[in-house]
Design a protein around this motif. Sequence first.
Motif: not given
Length: 268
Positions: A17-45
Amino acid sequence: MANEIQKVKPIEEVRGALTKMQEQFKMALPKQIDPDKFIRVVMTALQQTPALVTANRQTLYAACMKAAQDGLLPDGREAALVMYGQDAAYIPMVSGILKKVRNSGELASITSQMVHKNDRFRFWIDIDGEHIDHEPLMFGDRGEAIGVYALAKTKDGAVYVEVMDKAQVMAVKGASRAKSGPWAGAFEHEMWRKTAIRRLSKRLPMSTDLEQVIRRDDELYDLEKPTQEPPAPVTKPKKLKKLIEEQAPETVVNVQTTIEPEKVEDGI
């Protein structure tokens, strides 16, 4: 084998589900944060707090999106994903708040520190404003935590201070609906420091966006408790001299003595 599959499946569903939201995360995140990295951090949490996988999925995904919108990683330092009841929530932590404040450029500096019984600590107000003198015990046992403070300096040189004793902090904790989450274990002192920052923020010049980050977790507090009092009035530096002349010339708080507790305000 079947049990192992059942244990793996929920977290894999969340990952998908988070992978499907990747494009939405990309639009919300600042440019310096890669959406792939964000998802990895969420999965670690989620792996570190398995109960989050059992939370209401809608609240979990909403919490992740709020973190992305604020540009904070839910890594336990900048922000955290926590449980309250059957829901998941996102909470900005001290490091994340300070990061946002620094990036905003609205303040010259801001900090929040714990005060322990064996520290040397003094807080006073005089004609020049609010002052703190804090010397943490560098070697040996600092003793139990007895207070916390937040201190900010604006670009025009004005200094703002918020000091809270343990009783005041515990009143805030008592209003929390997530006592077993961020208020427990390793996050507890982080919540003390954040509580002081949140109270200080009421007096600071800051944008609506920055204030929203500081108050993202309002839903985790029972803001209707009858023990609350209305927000304290803002004391501007320009009016401080008149205030001092009407009251005692100096107010000193010594950490070796008990500070009079106040009621919790606004859940913080």
